[in-house]
Design an enzyme around this catalytic site. Structure first.
Site, PDB file in Angstrom:
ATOM      1  CG  MET A 144      -0.432  -0.356   2.460  1.00 56.75           C
ATOM      2  SD  MET A 144      -1.742  -0.647   3.629  1.00 56.75           S
ATOM      3  CE  MET A 144      -2.948   0.504   3.084  1.00 56.75           C
TER       4      MET A 144
ATOM      5  CG  MET B 296      -2.876  -5.581  -3.580  1.00 57.34           C
ATOM      6  SD  MET B 296      -1.820  -4.365  -2.843  1.00 57.34           S
ATOM      7  CE  MET B 296      -2.852  -3.759  -1.555  1.00 57.34           C
TER       8      MET B 296
END
Lengths: 168, 83, 752
Positions: C168, C338
């Site tokens: 992240m 993602m």
């Protein structure tokens, strides 16, 4: 009777015709890459040595390699998964985690070889088994709650006969 | 003669009643089990008759299902079973 | 004799039946009634569902959902089966030391001494740059905060990074560059009032099942709710979408710029909002430069839907429709994961999602928010907020910023200008330097030997004899153990107490429910022991347990925008989590940030309703980010695109989920998903072995043929340690966030 209720490999004919044709040669079991096909033991000479699938042990993954090798066409030489016609799976909604409502599980849907045809997630929320189900038993095998049962074609036929007989 | 055992499923309410009716059989040894409510029946009969016995169990009021757990027919192989 | 023998057979018959009953049903029923229930948080994804741990005879007997947390008692299968993970026989119970190539049992003294000695020697010989810490978004907040402090303040090494860099970092970069502060402004509750969901690069259905359930239920309750899914795969998430855009991977920048183009063209923008709360910016020669609305519109003129349609390979009408749905709804919520973050333009892609919200004013209102989903349970709270990355200091401070360093020096009681001013090595650089300039490394609660991209390149370094690797780990079969010199057995999940911070800024306490097996210890104690032996100033680590560390971190937070001073341990014990900012003990927590009346960080008498206090001018930035392709595009030699991801029941590298028999049975080995058209052309049938070759390695996987992947794309999950898909992935990183591009690489597909 239990002998009428075996889950046969994909493409199997109706139980009576299947038993007539099956010569217990074992070739379907030999070609099966997953070891899904076991041979019936027991004392009934009619069914002894005939192939069956026990989904809780190893289900049929519908690779469709066995129907073409059957020398007597006890298994019809189908190669499309959708035509395996082994039976149909049923979810026991009183046991299923998702229907029960505390655990959101969709393992059966994820592992179904005919995903989104045989098992669909209704509105993304609930697994539903459709008429496209061929009864391979994968969902029964992976269900963490053992809430799915695969009903062999023969048992469906037997039940139909009973109902057609005027509810006797 | 063959020896077989069956697991007979019932409900908690019917357990005593099913036990009573099955205990009348002379060919069966009955063991009740509380959780889940079940009975284990050990039967001594010629194998040819076992299916009929199973049907009789199924027909007993209060029985939900019957499953075979064990079957031994060794002694029939000596010819006894053909009698 | 005959009689006895028959009796024996009858006895066997009875036993056969009774054994089945005894082991089949009786035991289960006994297990199902725990003595006590202890509150906690699920160990898996970043959704952070509340759980109740059922304890019986000192063991975790079962896990159920916490009805008072956001998940309202629901759990997905993984979470519900956590008992099998914690009770696994594969748990590590003693420290291990590598002797003559194999790991052998050792005492705590030996293991701690050896590690401390090796770190001290390395520090003396090569300096602070030669030691490193690699942490995890699964460690407790207290563990990450402590390790960060030990390394940055104690050892003066900024080589502190963690696996959130892999998952992240781009989301952090996106939030920081747009709003000036990290972390989403909304909460999961926005899902209940949103009328349009824009899901891009997230397979919510598989990766965040409980959130997916919430949004699917939202759609079911109100048919006017629209869902747009942008994903090259026809995922189960895409199947409930009203509009699915199966774009070519790596073309999302063009898509979102085109959507912005349509929004302005159709005059669906909110000029009142962006006129007042937005400043336009672009990077020119590596420096941010102010731009005007006109500049932005000129920039967007290049991104007509037709042009983007050609790049993305989806119909132009779909792009127009997506933009209209996004802008016309009463409240729009974006969700991504993602698919956007693991890209070399990850930060830019994040910026462009924020842009869409800022130009339409669909932000900081109930149901309107741009919300980044998280993959790990404590990446937000534990690593992002505590600044446990190579370029950060706690509370959103930057190492490169002298003012920020001085603030932390004062807070930590260090002499002025004593913190190391140079940012440390980020994940892939850290492992690339291992054995060379980095000589000693401590890994906590993660499995890099499986999760790094292009992993063979880095395991080569892990094998070097010039490195020293100590790991704190709970499971004996984690891939990284193969390379470790010292292994410390860690207390797992609810075997110790600590805080997890989920994707919605919710901090929740995991209470201790059971004792850890064997000699396993809480990681906090291992870190404290190591630090003391390494000679870290005891004044820096005056802690006995995680509660002490929480007290310090809570106090420090008051001096930042992360203010959660009101979250005392007692309060966390009573509630099922609180959302920061939460400055005082009577503050209920914050559902919407940057909004006057909701966010306590915005003064009650602020003249404007919205205040993006993270940026000096109080405005959010709309960035002009041009389209750029992925690092490795398919070519004649490697004509397919490989993308990686997860399946529903397995989680990350499978060290936990593979302990669950039900899951292991359902998802035994990795597979490769191939489009049916491609499969036909290549002669691949369902279940065939398929060989995947990339420039970095090759792998044989069994094929799953279907319509899920778009033509030209193959997908493989990365949970299987026997089939390391990460041997194939590319390790090119985003220039800004340093996050690798796991999601796209060129691959050759052939029948094995």
């Amino acid at each position: 009777m239990i002998y009428e209720q075996m889950l046969r490999p994909p493409g199997a004919r109706g139980e009576r015709e299947f038993l007539k044709r099956c010569i217990q040669c074992g070739q379907c079991g030999q070609i099966c890459p997953y070891g899904s096909i076991v041979f019936e033991a027991g004392f009934n000479p009619e069914t002894f040595g005939t192939p069956r699938i026990a989904p809780r042990r190893v289900p049929c993954y519908l690779c469709m390699r066995c129907p073409p090798v059957c020398p007597t066409e006890a298994l019809l030489p189908v190669t499309a998964m959708a035509r395996a016609d082994m039976g149909i799976a049923r979810i026991d909604k009183s046991r299923c985690y998702t229907y029960e409502g505390s655990i959101f599980c969709k393992t059966c849907h994820e592992k179904c070889p005919l995903r989104n045809q045989a098992i669909v997630m209704e509105k993304g929320l609930f697994p539903v088994i459709t008429e496209a189900c061929v009864g391979c038993g994968v969902c029964e095998n992976v269900c963490p709650r053992k809430a799915i049962l695969t009903i062999p074609k023969a048992r469906l036929a037997a039940a139909r006969d009973r109902w057609d007989g005027g509810g006797a | 003669m063959a020896i077989a055992s069956f697991i007979i499923h019932t409900t908690r309410q019917d357990l005593a009643g099913v036990k009573a009716s099955l205990s009348q059989r002379r060919d069966a040894t009955i063991l009740p089990w509380e959780s889940p409510p079940c009975l284990v029946a050990v039967i001594e009969r010629p194998s040819k008759e076992l299916e009929r016995v199973e049907r009789e169990f199924k027909a007993t009021p209060g029985v939900l299902s019957v499953a075979t757990a064990y079957l031994n027919i060794e002694d029939e192989l000596g010819g006894e079973g053909a009698k | 004799m005959g009689c006895t023998r028959r009796e024996f057979i009858k006895y066997s018959a009875a036993m056969a039946a009774l054994t089945f009953l005894g082991y089949g049903c009786g035991r289960k029923e006994a297990e199902a009634t725990p003595d006590t229930w202890v509150k906690g948080v699920c160990r898996f994804c970043g959704t952070g569902c509340g759980v109740m741990v059922g304890v019986r005879n000192g063991k975790v007997a079962m896990v159920k959902g916490d009805p008072n947390n956001h998940n309202k008692g629901m759990l997905c299968l993984k979470g519900a089966l956590l008992a099998s993970v914690i009770n696994s026989p594969d748990r590590l119970t003693t420290p291990l030391i590598r002797k003559g190539g194999t790991l052998v049992k050792a005492t705590w003294e030996e293991a701690l001494d050896l590690t401390a000695t090796r770190f001290k020697q390395t520090l003396e010989q090569f300096g602070p740059k030669a030691v490193a810490y690699y942490g995890s978004g699964q460690a407790l907040t207290e563990e990450s905060y402590l390790a960060n402090k030990i390394f940055k303040a104690g050892l003066k090494s900024n080589n502190v990074d963690g696996n959130p860099r892999l998952c992240m970092a781009s989301a952090v970069g996106g939030y920081v560059s747009t709003f000036g502060k990290d972390e989403p402004m909304g909460s999961y509750e926005d899902m209940d009032s949103a009328n349009c969901f824009f899901i891009i690069g997230s397979n919510t259905s598989e990766c965040h099942p409980i959130l997916f359930r919430r949004l699917a239920a939202r759609k079911q309750s109100d048919p006017s709710v629209k869902i747009i899914v942008v994903d090259p795969r026809l995922t189960n998430t895409a199947r409930i979408a009203d509009l699915h855009l199966p774009v070519v991977p790596g073309t999302d920048l063009a898509l979102m710029n085109a959507m912005a183009h349509v929004i302005f063209n159709e005059e669906l923008d909110d000029s009142k909002f962006h006129g007042k709360y937005v400043s336009f910016k672009a990077m020119v020669d590596g420096k941010p430069v102010e731009k005007s609305l006109e500049d932005y519109r000129t920039f967007l003129a290049d991104y007509t839907p037709e042009k983007a349609a050609a790049i993305c390979s989806v119909p132009a009408e779909s792009i127009v429709q997506a933009a209209k749905l996004f802008a016309n709804s009463s409240a729009t919520m974006s969700l991504w994961c993602m698919g956007l973050n693991q890209r070399i333009q990850g930060v830019w892609a994040n910026n462009l999602v924020h842009n869409l919200h800022l130009i339409t004013g669909k932000i900081c209102k109930p149901g309107s928010t741009s919300f980044s989903l998280t993959g790990q349970p404590n990446a937000c709270g534990g690593v992002r907020d505590t600044g446990s990355l190579a370029h950060l200091l706690p509370g959103g401070r930057l190492i490169a910023n002298q003012e920020h360093r001085n603030q932390m020096e004062e807070i930590w009681g260090l002499p002025k200008d004593s913190l190391n001013p140079a940012p440390g090595l980020f994940t892939t650089a850290m492992f690339a330097a291992l054995g060379d300039t980095v000589r000693a490394m401590l890994v906590l609660c993660t499995n890099p030997a499986q999760s790094l991209p292009n992993v063979k390149k880095y395991t080569a370094n892990l094998k070097k004899s010039t490195k020293f690797l100590a790991i704190i780990e709970a499971f004996a079969d984690a891939e990284t153990l193969k390379y470790a010199d010292v292994v410390f057995p860690a207390a797992f999940w609810c075997e110790r107490e600590g805080v997890y911070g989920s994707g919605e800024r919710r901090y929740c306490l995991i209470e201790k429910a059971v004792a850890s097996p064997g000699e396993a210890r809480p990681s906090v104690n291992i870190l404290l022991d190591l630090a003391t032996r390494m000679g870290v100033d005891p004044k820096l680590i005056p802690f006995k347990n995680s509660a002490d560390i929480w007290e310090e971190w809570r106090e420090i937070s008051a001096k930042s925008a992360y203010n959660f001073k009101g979250m005392t341990r007692e309060r966390l014990r009573k509630t099922s989590g609180l959302l920061w900012p939460c400055p005082t003990e009577d503050h209920p927590g914050t559902k919407i940030r940057y909004s006057r009346g909701d966010d306590p960080m915005v003064p009650a008498d602020h003249p404007d309703k919205y205040f993006f206090y993270g940026n000096p001018n109080g405005r959010a930035n709309v960035w002009l980010r041009p389209h750029k392709p992925a690092a490795e595009l398919p070519d004649a030699e490697y004509p397919f695109i490989l993308t990686t991801g997860r399946v529903i029941d397995q989680w990350h590298t499978g060290t936990m989920t593979n302990k669950v028999p039900e899951i292991r049975k359902a998802f035994p080995a990795a597979f490769v998903e191939v489009n049916q058209e491609d499969a036909k052309r290549l002669g691949i049938a369902n279940g065939d072995n398929v060989r995947l070759d990339t420039r970095r390695g090759s792998l044989v996987l069994s094929a799953r043929v279907g319509e899920v992947c778009r033509p030209g794309l193959v997908f493989a999950p990365f949970y299987d340690a026997q089939k390391l898909v990460n041997e194939l992935t590319v390790d090119a990183v985003d220039e800004a966030s340093k996050q690798p591009e796991f999601k796209i690489c060129a691959v050759r597909v052939s029948k094995a």
